[in-house]
Design an enzyme around this catalytic site. Sequence first.
Site, PDB file in Angstrom:
ATOM      1  N   HIS A  72      22.937  -2.257 -18.773  1.00 37.09           N
ATOM      2  CA  HIS A  72      23.186  -3.188 -17.688  1.00 37.09           C
ATOM      3  C   HIS A  72      22.354  -4.615 -17.969  1.00 37.09           C
ATOM      4  O   HIS A  72      22.756  -5.800 -18.191  1.00 37.09           O
ATOM      5  CB  HIS A  72      22.848  -2.861 -16.309  1.00 37.09           C
ATOM      6  CG  HIS A  72      22.756  -3.842 -15.391  1.00 37.09           C
ATOM      7  ND1 HIS A  72      23.856  -4.645 -14.802  1.00 37.09           N
ATOM      8  CD2 HIS A  72      21.687  -4.510 -14.740  1.00 37.09           C
ATOM      9  CE1 HIS A  72      23.491  -5.580 -13.900  1.00 37.09           C
ATOM     10  NE2 HIS A  72      21.868  -5.359 -13.841  1.00 37.09           N
ATOM     11  N   ASP A  75      32.196 -33.613 -32.406  1.00 36.59           N
ATOM     12  CA  ASP A  75      32.299 -32.291 -32.241  1.00 36.59           C
ATOM     13  C   ASP A  75      30.664 -32.098 -32.450  1.00 36.59           C
ATOM     14  O   ASP A  75      29.959 -32.625 -32.301  1.00 36.59           O
ATOM     15  CB  ASP A  75      33.037 -31.858 -33.287  1.00 36.59           C
ATOM     16  CG  ASP A  75      33.569 -30.255 -33.148  1.00 36.59           C
ATOM     17  OD1 ASP A  75      32.716 -29.311 -32.888  1.00 36.59           O
ATOM     18  OD2 ASP A  75      34.812 -30.184 -32.854  1.00 36.59           O
ATOM     19  N   TRP A 131      15.763  -2.421 -20.728  1.00 35.03           N
ATOM     20  CA  TRP A 131      16.238  -3.567 -21.525  1.00 35.03           C
ATOM     21  C   TRP A 131      14.858  -3.953 -22.406  1.00 35.03           C
ATOM     22  O   TRP A 131      15.356  -4.755 -23.200  1.00 35.03           O
ATOM     23  CB  TRP A 131      16.618  -4.743 -20.775  1.00 35.03           C
ATOM     24  CG  TRP A 131      15.629  -5.428 -20.050  1.00 35.03           C
ATOM     25  CD1 TRP A 131      15.142  -5.448 -19.072  1.00 35.03           C
ATOM     26  CD2 TRP A 131      15.332  -7.100 -20.636  1.00 35.03           C
ATOM     27  NE1 TRP A 131      14.327  -6.350 -18.706  1.00 35.03           N
ATOM     28  CE2 TRP A 131      14.476  -7.224 -19.389  1.00 35.03           C
ATOM     29  CE3 TRP A 131      15.605  -7.623 -21.521  1.00 35.03           C
ATOM     30  CZ2 TRP A 131      13.861  -8.801 -19.677  1.00 35.03           C
ATOM     31  CZ3 TRP A 131      15.229  -8.943 -21.642  1.00 35.03           C
ATOM     32  CH2 TRP A 131      14.356  -9.389 -20.617  1.00 35.03           C
ATOM     33  N   SER A 154      23.058 -14.949 -33.945  1.00 36.27           N
ATOM     34  CA  SER A 154      23.904 -15.885 -33.053  1.00 36.27           C
ATOM     35  C   SER A 154      23.444 -17.008 -32.389  1.00 36.27           C
ATOM     36  O   SER A 154      23.508 -18.095 -32.274  1.00 36.27           O
ATOM     37  CB  SER A 154      24.946 -14.962 -32.104  1.00 36.27           C
ATOM     38  OG  SER A 154      25.358 -15.908 -31.135  1.00 36.27           O
ATOM     39  N   SER A 155      22.335 -16.434 -31.592  1.00 34.49           N
ATOM     40  CA  SER A 155      21.369 -17.600 -30.633  1.00 34.49           C
ATOM     41  C   SER A 155      20.962 -18.612 -31.525  1.00 34.49           C
ATOM     42  O   SER A 155      21.016 -19.549 -31.250  1.00 34.49           O
ATOM     43  CB  SER A 155      20.297 -16.554 -29.951  1.00 34.49           C
ATOM     44  OG  SER A 155      21.114 -15.822 -28.933  1.00 34.49           O
ATOM     45  N   HIS A 172       8.962 -13.861 -22.066  1.00 33.67           N
ATOM     46  CA  HIS A 172       8.883 -14.772 -21.092  1.00 33.67           C
ATOM     47  C   HIS A 172       9.660 -16.256 -21.390  1.00 33.67           C
ATOM     48  O   HIS A 172      10.259 -16.744 -20.679  1.00 33.67           O
ATOM     49  CB  HIS A 172       7.499 -15.235 -20.602  1.00 33.67           C
ATOM     50  CG  HIS A 172       7.505 -15.862 -19.343  1.00 33.67           C
ATOM     51  ND1 HIS A 172       7.683 -15.561 -18.148  1.00 33.67           N
ATOM     52  CD2 HIS A 172       7.521 -17.395 -19.259  1.00 33.67           C
ATOM     53  CE1 HIS A 172       7.843 -16.575 -17.195  1.00 33.67           C
ATOM     54  NE2 HIS A 172       7.874 -17.526 -17.907  1.00 33.67           N
ATOM     55  N   GLU A 184      12.211 -16.380 -22.946  1.00 34.47           N
ATOM     56  CA  GLU A 184      13.543 -15.918 -22.782  1.00 34.47           C
ATOM     57  C   GLU A 184      14.132 -16.049 -21.479  1.00 34.47           C
ATOM     58  O   GLU A 184      15.391 -16.630 -20.999  1.00 34.47           O
ATOM     59  CB  GLU A 184      13.889 -14.376 -23.057  1.00 34.47           C
ATOM     60  CG  GLU A 184      15.001 -13.729 -22.658  1.00 34.47           C
ATOM     61  CD  GLU A 184      16.196 -14.451 -23.348  1.00 34.47           C
ATOM     62  OE1 GLU A 184      15.979 -14.827 -24.577  1.00 34.47           O
ATOM     63  OE2 GLU A 184      17.441 -14.334 -22.848  1.00 34.47           O
ATOM     64  N   SER A 197      21.220 -30.240 -12.195  1.00 36.03           N
ATOM     65  CA  SER A 197      20.886 -31.502 -12.263  1.00 36.03           C
ATOM     66  C   SER A 197      22.098 -32.423 -12.537  1.00 36.03           C
ATOM     67  O   SER A 197      21.941 -33.514 -12.409  1.00 36.03           O
ATOM     68  CB  SER A 197      19.849 -31.841 -13.325  1.00 36.03           C
ATOM     69  OG  SER A 197      18.724 -31.025 -13.159  1.00 36.03           O
ATOM     70  N   HIS A 210       1.716 -11.801 -18.331  1.00 34.23           N
ATOM     71  CA  HIS A 210       1.421 -11.444 -16.849  1.00 34.23           C
ATOM     72  C   HIS A 210       2.589 -10.340 -16.694  1.00 34.23           C
ATOM     73  O   HIS A 210       2.829  -9.914 -15.278  1.00 34.23           O
ATOM     74  CB  HIS A 210       2.136 -12.821 -15.902  1.00 34.23           C
ATOM     75  CG  HIS A 210       3.504 -13.346 -16.204  1.00 34.23           C
ATOM     76  ND1 HIS A 210       3.601 -14.654 -16.380  1.00 34.23           N
ATOM     77  CD2 HIS A 210       4.556 -12.666 -16.725  1.00 34.23           C
ATOM     78  CE1 HIS A 210       5.006 -14.915 -16.583  1.00 34.23           C
ATOM     79  NE2 HIS A 210       5.586 -13.730 -16.676  1.00 34.23           N
ATOM     80  N   THR A 221       7.879 -26.284 -12.163  1.00 35.25           N
ATOM     81  CA  THR A 221       9.375 -25.945 -11.551  1.00 35.25           C
ATOM     82  C   THR A 221       9.102 -26.522 -10.208  1.00 35.25           C
ATOM     83  O   THR A 221      10.435 -27.051  -9.627  1.00 35.25           O
ATOM     84  CB  THR A 221       9.095 -24.426 -11.502  1.00 35.25           C
ATOM     85  OG1 THR A 221       8.569 -23.781 -12.554  1.00 35.25           O
ATOM     86  CG2 THR A 221      10.341 -23.814 -10.824  1.00 35.25           C
ATOM     87  N   LYS A 228      10.806 -29.799 -10.196  1.00 35.14           N
ATOM     88  CA  LYS A 228      12.180 -29.931 -10.269  1.00 35.14           C
ATOM     89  C   LYS A 228      12.634 -29.693  -8.768  1.00 35.14           C
ATOM     90  O   LYS A 228      13.621 -30.460  -8.512  1.00 35.14           O
ATOM     91  CB  LYS A 228      12.600 -28.763 -11.295  1.00 35.14           C
ATOM     92  CG  LYS A 228      12.513 -29.114 -12.745  1.00 35.14           C
ATOM     93  CD  LYS A 228      13.006 -28.042 -13.495  1.00 35.14           C
ATOM     94  CE  LYS A 228      12.792 -28.653 -15.054  1.00 35.14           C
ATOM     95  NZ  LYS A 228      14.133 -29.617 -15.125  1.00 35.14           N
TER      96      LYS A 228
END
Lengths: 532, 288
Positions: A83, A112, A148, A175-176, A259, A261, A274, A308, A334, A337
């Site tokens: 999952h 493109d 995971w 891929s990433s 992190h 990620e 935004s 952490h 954060t 934002k």
Amino acid sequence: MSAVVDSHGHGHEHHHDHHGGYSGIMRWITTTNHKDIGTLYLWFSFIMFLVGGAMAMVIRLELFSPGLQWVNPDFFNQMTTMHGLIMVFGAIMPAFVGFANWLIPMQIGAPDMAFARMNNWSFWILPFAASLLVISFFMPGGAPGVGWTMYAPLTVQMGIGMDFTIFAVHLLGMSSIMGSINIITTILNLRAPGMTLMRMPLFCWTWLITAYLLVAAMPVLAGAVTMTLTDRHFGTSFFNAAGGGDPVLYQHIFWFFGHPEVYIIALPAFGVISQVIPAFSRKPLFGYASMVYATSAIAILSFIVWAHHMYTVGMPVTGQLFFMYATTLIAVPTGVKVFNWVATMWKGALSFETPMLFAIGFLFLFTLGGFTGLVLSLAAVDIQLHDTYYVVAHFHYVMAIGAVFAGFAGIYFWLPKWTGRMYDEKLGKWHFWLSTIFINMTFFVQHFSGLAGMPRRVPDYPLMFETWNKISSIGAFGFGLSQFLFLYIVLKAIRSGEKAKDKQWEGADSLEWTHLPSPAPYHSFETQPVIK
Amino acid sequence: MAHEATAAPHQHYYVPQPMPWPIMGSIALWLMMLGAVFVFNGMSGGWISIAAGFMVLLYMMFRWFGDVIRESEGMKYGRWEDVSFRWGMSFFIFSEVMFFAAFFGALFYVRVLSVPDLASLQNNEYLWPGFAALWPSAGPTFEQKFSPMAAWGLPAINTLLLLSSGVTVTIAHWALKENKRAMLNLFLFFTVALGVTFLFVQAYEYGHAYSELNLKLTTGVYGSTFFMLTGFHGFHVTVGAIMLSVILGRCLAGHFKPDHHFAFEGVAWYWHFVDVVWLGLFIFVYWL
Ligand code: HEM
Ligand SMILES: [Cu+2]
């Protein structure tokens, strides 16, 4: 734009040939068009969302009542592992890459993506990676049940399914990385004349920074699972104390990736929000420049907070303090934002169409997840809460609600531009309210069970947690079912939606709305617009 | 600022036509990985799958790179595309740097933290009598004797080889820009030769480690980090040497112009990157 010299020695006749002679399924397999590839990413992501969602249903079914009810603990572990992996790497990340493919060229006025062929490859690796994950279920011992995060030494002891997962992670990483190189290059090199970096829509900015994070973080994960692979099969001792290594080494390397990620997942969501909030506030984004700087600050800080996640593995107090301060520091950009989004709405001419509802939902619920993150960042507190349902609640508020709601907001927002047709506003609102109510039912109560000490990733629990778990499971089933409504809304819009206007949202001001018809033509901006 | 329109340096970006090479690449990788899992777990048929995947990969690379070379020689790429290639290659190399960083990180962690930690346990006596935090170490339970690889023998020669190859590739590049084709071919050939010699020396070094030093991949964490880092680097040298050979072939075929040769430069960048990583290896794996 006037033609000066076509130093490339050919005119535009090549471009009438849209699909290069391929048709049917081969068109999709061979396409180099950013819109086709964006569509592929988005559908792939939705399928993975359903697959990963089905696994979540198994988990919630088992946890509906105490005691072992439906599945054995081994299978339960396989479910939590797959999952997590599928949702993170199969659903959320590809969804935002899909957005990037569709939107970045249109928003910066590019013909493109910079590397159209590699773009195709970035996508077409994904189904093969997913198939490796699925195959692992049918191997002796089944899929890995390691979580995971794939911690050693459990991963070293797992069966053959683990090898499939390791290779799947390698493929996903390739891929990433290719996708990110493409995005960075497109943004840096293919902007229309006059589209300076500081004039780009914020969505492009967040993706530029996300792509940088991906290029820096994904190879580290590949390194970590490669060491797991050699520990498993070639007798190395990276994670084996008997040979001088250390299982904790794995955790450090994993979270050095892990992190960043989580911000790889969060930043594109920030980008979507935004775009959506200013459009429905009919005001430009408040504090554009500070948004750019805050995003960059988050990206830089995200590489120095990884431990952490490891307060309980045994770290010197100075180490704990360092990571605690660095982590709490991340809350500052954060917060900038969140402040800017709210300030954008302040005195705006607000209207509440479905994308805006999801954006506001995001604003509240993501912030709640951010707050619990702050709680967890305090080393002394985290020692109680680590590996409890409180952590599960935290990261589901930021990812399963935050990122997913941003995804829904984005789909409803851009669907008219992509398909040329409007979704059913009334059903969209239903989708929002059902999702919001059920997902909060699912995860809000997990704060309580976590605080009371219910551990995560265990299929059984003491009786005292029963009520919370029942509520949570019912919420999860409701949320899962509500997503079929979403599928229906999207299909209905594509089939028989009302014709959308070129500028469907009056407050939207990026190029795809102001310079292109709805639906956007197969090749937009072959000739770049000049931005003044 | 309407004048921006005419001042715009580029008009038309080359967007390639659809083609089946990427999906072939995916199939190839999938077959090879499936095969590898089978081989690792002693199941039959693995090698066949790996071989099949590798053939598909080779075919795909021939066709894909063939297309790119044809486009480049057909002058489909101008300045604008060239800048894309530069960004693309830079970030690819950056991702490789981060890949190596994971293994270097493991080495530093082991040397600075895990080996000293294991030796400093209160109940060291009880668990691992006499285990001391010395480097190189194969950990508490490794009982045979082994010797580490000395820095100033073969590795020093290899350092010299790679550094010289960095010089020769730079001279070749200079020759290309001056349109001195004979010199270009010669120095590119030297570069490949130096790279290949490096690989032979490394292979010999590995043989020496296995047969005389009792230094193996399974020699605790020293063996793990040693072979992972140097092996991974050696793999990159192999890839780099293959790429250089392709470039050499293209030079011999008369490809590239003094002002149009990004393929050459990209490979040269890669080669320098491999060079720099080697310096890191030499210092932290062999020397200190
Ligand atoms: C204000 C910002 C944030 C702070 C301070 C923060 C802090 C933390 C801390 C301290 C933990 C470790 C808890 C534990 O395991 O005991 C954690 C876990 C986690 N966080 Fe956050 N977080 C923040 C934002 C985010 C965001 C934006 C995401 C993703 C979109 C995220 C995803 C996660 C995940 C997935 C985990 C659990 C990983 C696992 O153990 O499986 N966090 N967070
Ligand atoms: Cu974190």
